[in-house]
Design a protein around this motif. Structure first.
Motif, short mmCIF file in Angstrom:
data_model
loop_
_atom_site.label_atom_id
_atom_site.label_comp_id
_atom_site.label_asym_id
_atom_site.label_seq_id
_atom_site.Cartn_x
_atom_site.Cartn_y
_atom_site.Cartn_z
N HIS A 30 0.81 -1.21 0.00
CA HIS A 30 0.00 0.00 0.00
C HIS A 30 0.85 1.27 0.00
N ARG A 173 -6.24 14.80 10.98
CA ARG A 173 -6.00 13.86 9.89
C ARG A 173 -5.20 12.64 10.32
N THR A 251 -5.20 6.59 15.09
CA THR A 251 -3.94 6.83 14.39
C THR A 251 -2.89 5.79 14.76
N LEU A 291 1.57 10.33 4.79
CA LEU A 291 0.41 11.23 4.77
C LEU A 291 0.69 12.47 3.93
N LEU A 295 -1.11 9.63 1.03
CA LEU A 295 -1.75 8.39 1.46
C LEU A 295 -2.72 8.67 2.60
N ASP A 296 -3.69 7.81 2.78
CA ASP A 296 -4.71 7.96 3.82
C ASP A 296 -4.20 7.35 5.12
N ALA A 297 -4.36 8.08 6.23
CA ALA A 297 -3.86 7.59 7.52
C ALA A 297 -4.53 6.30 7.94
N TRP A 298 -5.82 6.14 7.59
CA TRP A 298 -6.59 5.04 8.18
C TRP A 298 -7.03 4.01 7.14
N THR A 299 -6.31 3.93 6.03
CA THR A 299 -6.64 2.93 5.02
C THR A 299 -6.63 1.53 5.61
N GLU A 301 -6.73 0.76 8.97
CA GLU A 301 -7.06 0.83 10.39
C GLU A 301 -7.76 -0.43 10.88
#
Length: 336
Positions: A30, A173, A251, A291, A295-299, A301
């Motif tokens: 990812h 974020r 996070t 980030l 990229l998304d922090a919580w892709t 999660e």
């Protein structure tokens, strides 16, 4: 080998690594090619060996090897076979890349106190659950390590295992504003805060506050939940506080999921507290760099249930009456 040929071989190597990661369900895939190339460029100078040995490992391979470790937590991975280096070389690559990333920490993890940035933070956090004046959300998390050789009991946390503590502050974020990773796991969260650089940095803050859970003392710059809410306004305050503070928990879960070397459910870091702290900080730098690269922090999660923190047992002499008055005013003005 000419530059064009080397670039082609590197792209093929990255593609193989990403395919291997996808096959094994590893978040390495990812991170993406663009981000990996970006990492190579910002770390190249630090990783270039001052040696003429023909067997020196290139920055490209060092970055791929270290990412393979961070995202799997083991040197015994198919990454080493794919890259074509030994376990010992993997270990050296991780050490080199970790040091290079730690050196970059001040560049990627910063608490911007510019008035325009503060106002943006206030607005973004208030959109989450209506809590005003939030600069960031604070927590102290534990990363499991092997028992130190010295049998230092200061690293045994309240759950009975060895760990290093990491004090984090993040924005709405999930971008880390502060990360102090070098604390013995046996310290209380409130003690870590009191000894931290963050504490000194925020002492004179006149506008805005962090949000911390029940393990922290109430201060003018640190709003905590009302211990025994009685009025509807106090209940609303606590609900908004919990919904906003949850961002820091999400996070860190996302960081652990992307960088499995930090995930205690998969094992523990097999290093000294000092090296474990450096690896943890390196992963925090990678989190922020990813980030900032889009990229998304919580892709990735996880959805673990949140642990309810124990309340801080505070002595009467440690209470801050000015902070209590400020919290009361905040509740009346915004939650009544």
């Amino acid at each position: 080998m000419c530059v064009a040929n080397w670039v082609f071989l590197f792209l093929v190597l990255v593609d193989k690594c990403c395919m291997t990661s996808q096959k094994h369900g590893d978040p390495y895939s990812h991170l993406g090619l663009e981000f990996i190339l970006y990492l190579v460029e910002i770390l190249r100078e630090a990783l270039c060996r001052r040696t003429q040995r023909s067997r020196a490992i290139s920055p490209e391979v060092q970055v791929l090897a270290a990412l393979g470790f961070y995202t799997s937590g083991s040197f015994q991975t198919s990454m080493g076979d794919t890259i074509g280096i030994s376990q010992a070389s993997m270990s050296r690559c991780v050490s080199n890349v970790t040091r290079a990333l730690v050196e970059k920490a001040p560049q990627f993890i910063t608490f911007n106190r510019d008035p325009s940035c503060i106002e943006q933070s206030f607005q973004a956090f208030q959109r989450v659950a209506g809590f005003p004046g939030v600069l960031g959300v604070l927590d102290c998390v534990q990363v499991t390590i092997k028992a130190p050789n010295s049998e230092d009991s200061s690293y045994v946390n309240k759950k009975g295992f060895h760990s290093v503590g990491c004090q984090l502050v993040c924005d709405v974020r999930g971008l880390l504003l502060s990360a102090e990773t070098n604390w013995p796991g046996g310290l209380r969260d409130s003690d870590v805060l009191e000894r931290s650089a963050l504490h000194k940095q925020l002492q004179g803050t006149e506008e805005g506050w962090l949000l911390g859970d029940r393990r922290y003392p109430l201060r003018k710059w640190l709003m905590t939940p009302v211990e025994c809410p009685e009025s509807p306004a106090e209940f609303q305050y606590n609900l908004a506080h919990t919904a906003t503070h949850e961002i820091v928990d999400r996070t860190f879960r996302a960081i652990q999921t992307r960088f499995k070397c930090l995930d205690g459910t998969k094992g523990y870091l097999q290093y000294s507290p000092e090296r474990s702290s450096s690896i943890l900080l390196a992963c925090c730098v990678l989190h922020n760099a990813s980030l900032q690269s889009g990229l998304d922090a919580w892709t990735l999660e996880r959805t673990d249930p949140l642990e309810q923190p124990e309340s801080l047992e505070q002595r009467p002499e440690d209470r801050d009456s000015q902070a209590e008055d400020l919290r009361k005013q905040l509740i009346v003005k915004h939650f009544s």
